[in-house]
Write a protein that holds these residues in place. Sequence first.
Motif, PDB file in Angstrom:
ATOM      1  N   THR A   8       0.697  -1.300   0.068  1.00  0.00           N
ATOM      2  CA  THR A   8      -0.142  -0.079  -0.088  1.00  0.00           C
ATOM      3  C   THR A   8       0.888   1.321   0.089  1.00  0.00           C
ATOM      4  O   THR A   8       1.981   1.366   0.671  1.00  0.00           O
ATOM      5  CB  THR A   8      -1.000   0.196   1.356  1.00  0.00           C
ATOM      6  OG1 THR A   8      -1.554   1.281   1.292  1.00  0.00           O
ATOM      7  CG2 THR A   8      -0.166  -0.227   2.351  1.00  0.00           C
ATOM      8  N   THR A  13      -3.287   7.414   0.104  1.00  0.00           N
ATOM      9  CA  THR A  13      -4.039   5.763   0.359  1.00  0.00           C
ATOM     10  C   THR A  13      -4.140   5.427   1.580  1.00  0.00           C
ATOM     11  O   THR A  13      -5.371   5.681   2.063  1.00  0.00           O
ATOM     12  CB  THR A  13      -2.827   5.003  -0.486  1.00  0.00           C
ATOM     13  OG1 THR A  13      -2.600   5.527  -1.723  1.00  0.00           O
ATOM     14  CG2 THR A  13      -3.377   3.698  -0.735  1.00  0.00           C
ATOM     15  N   ASN A  16      -4.911   9.291   5.496  1.00  0.00           N
ATOM     16  CA  ASN A  16      -6.117  10.218   5.565  1.00  0.00           C
ATOM     17  C   ASN A  16      -5.423  11.715   5.051  1.00  0.00           C
ATOM     18  O   ASN A  16      -4.376  11.791   5.289  1.00  0.00           O
ATOM     19  CB  ASN A  16      -7.083  10.178   6.538  1.00  0.00           C
ATOM     20  CG  ASN A  16      -6.453  10.679   7.737  1.00  0.00           C
ATOM     21  OD1 ASN A  16      -5.765  11.415   8.138  1.00  0.00           O
ATOM     22  ND2 ASN A  16      -7.059  10.190   8.961  1.00  0.00           N
ATOM     23  N   ASN A  25      -8.334   1.288   9.182  1.00  0.00           N
ATOM     24  CA  ASN A  25      -7.378   0.750   8.203  1.00  0.00           C
ATOM     25  C   ASN A  25      -6.158   0.013   9.091  1.00  0.00           C
ATOM     26  O   ASN A  25      -5.710  -1.098   8.496  1.00  0.00           O
ATOM     27  CB  ASN A  25      -6.583   1.797   7.575  1.00  0.00           C
ATOM     28  CG  ASN A  25      -7.318   2.572   6.250  1.00  0.00           C
ATOM     29  OD1 ASN A  25      -7.960   1.820   5.605  1.00  0.00           O
ATOM     30  ND2 ASN A  25      -6.892   3.666   5.638  1.00  0.00           N
ATOM     31  N   ASP A 225      -2.728   5.808  -5.216  1.00  0.00           N
ATOM     32  CA  ASP A 225      -3.487   6.829  -5.914  1.00  0.00           C
ATOM     33  C   ASP A 225      -2.857   7.659  -6.860  1.00  0.00           C
ATOM     34  O   ASP A 225      -3.122   8.384  -7.536  1.00  0.00           O
ATOM     35  CB  ASP A 225      -4.052   7.621  -4.729  1.00  0.00           C
ATOM     36  CG  ASP A 225      -2.906   8.638  -4.257  1.00  0.00           C
ATOM     37  OD1 ASP A 225      -1.750   7.850  -3.659  1.00  0.00           O
ATOM     38  OD2 ASP A 225      -3.029   9.761  -4.151  1.00  0.00           O
ATOM     39  N   MET A 242      -7.400   3.954  -5.480  1.00  0.00           N
ATOM     40  CA  MET A 242      -8.158   4.980  -4.440  1.00  0.00           C
ATOM     41  C   MET A 242      -9.085   5.424  -5.002  1.00  0.00           C
ATOM     42  O   MET A 242      -9.088   6.087  -6.353  1.00  0.00           O
ATOM     43  CB  MET A 242      -7.217   5.710  -3.490  1.00  0.00           C
ATOM     44  CG  MET A 242      -6.186   5.073  -2.797  1.00  0.00           C
ATOM     45  SD  MET A 242      -6.865   3.894  -1.636  1.00  0.00           S
ATOM     46  CE  MET A 242      -7.749   4.986  -0.264  1.00  0.00           C
ATOM     47  N   ASN A 260      -9.218   7.884   0.526  1.00  0.00           N
ATOM     48  CA  ASN A 260      -8.426   7.658   1.785  1.00  0.00           C
ATOM     49  C   ASN A 260      -8.876   8.308   3.028  1.00  0.00           C
ATOM     50  O   ASN A 260      -8.414   7.924   4.176  1.00  0.00           O
ATOM     51  CB  ASN A 260      -6.921   8.286   1.553  1.00  0.00           C
ATOM     52  CG  ASN A 260      -7.103   9.817   0.951  1.00  0.00           C
ATOM     53  OD1 ASN A 260      -7.846  10.360   0.606  1.00  0.00           O
ATOM     54  ND2 ASN A 260      -6.296  10.752   1.753  1.00  0.00           N
TER      55      ASN A 260
END
Length: 275
Positions: A8, A13, A16, A25, A225, A242, A260
């Motif tokens: 990730t 992504t 936040n 998450n 993203d 995303m 996100n």
Amino acid sequence: MGIKLFATDLDGTLLNSDDKISKRNADAVHAAIAAGIIVTFATGRMYCSAVKYAEKINMDVPLVTYNGALIKSTAGKVYNEEYISEDVVKAFVDYCAHKQWYLQVNSNDKLYFPTYLQRSADYEKSTGIKGETVGWHGLSEKTANVAKMLFVTDAYAQKDMREKLEAENGMICEMTHRFAGKVTLVRSKKGLIEVTSPMVSKANALRFLAKHFGFGMDEVMAIGDGNNDLPMLETAGKSAAMGNAAANIKAACDYVVDTNDNDGVAEALYKYVLL
């Protein structure tokens, strides 16, 4: 065949808009690890910046940092390093000094500025890392173990983009031509142009980790993203964009999840990995 390695991106992504990992998450990441899946952060950030997020949620995993130039675990185990040649760093810095293009250098996992501007302060705030102002001459001497150099342009903290992006495109074209085969330049987000060794990419980092752990690329999933995520999204067996990603990123992926700020990474893990 199930997913065994999940990569990730951080900014835009897993993080936040407040640069934090949400509880949902974090819980999803821990659920994946508990299920035997290797989770890695694949980021353009410095190792000393990325590792703080892993430590906050108690992860000891390989971290892909500097877009793959340094792969190092939370506990400090080095898996792979790919630095820019010292002579190339000096020539690149000297050329930017001549052009008066603001450039930052990451040497030995530390951050150096030629001069301290508002964009320097903004970058420090976003990464949680304090840099050192050394002047252009001092910057040209920071050539050891340079994982990344970074243009932070006028567009970094501004909304009026069109003219600024045209200038950035010209800069990328000029430096790509002048330093062909010696560095790779990629725009990671608004106002940030990352400069790494030619073989460095998140995609190559995923290939390295998959081979290291004995996985096929069909057992790898990536989520991101940005444009610097695109190679790894195209390389991974499965990919998710995303909800806040640009249209070209979404078009390249198998799935599109929430933004996100709405736990898109957790959605991807629960829907497509933890089946």
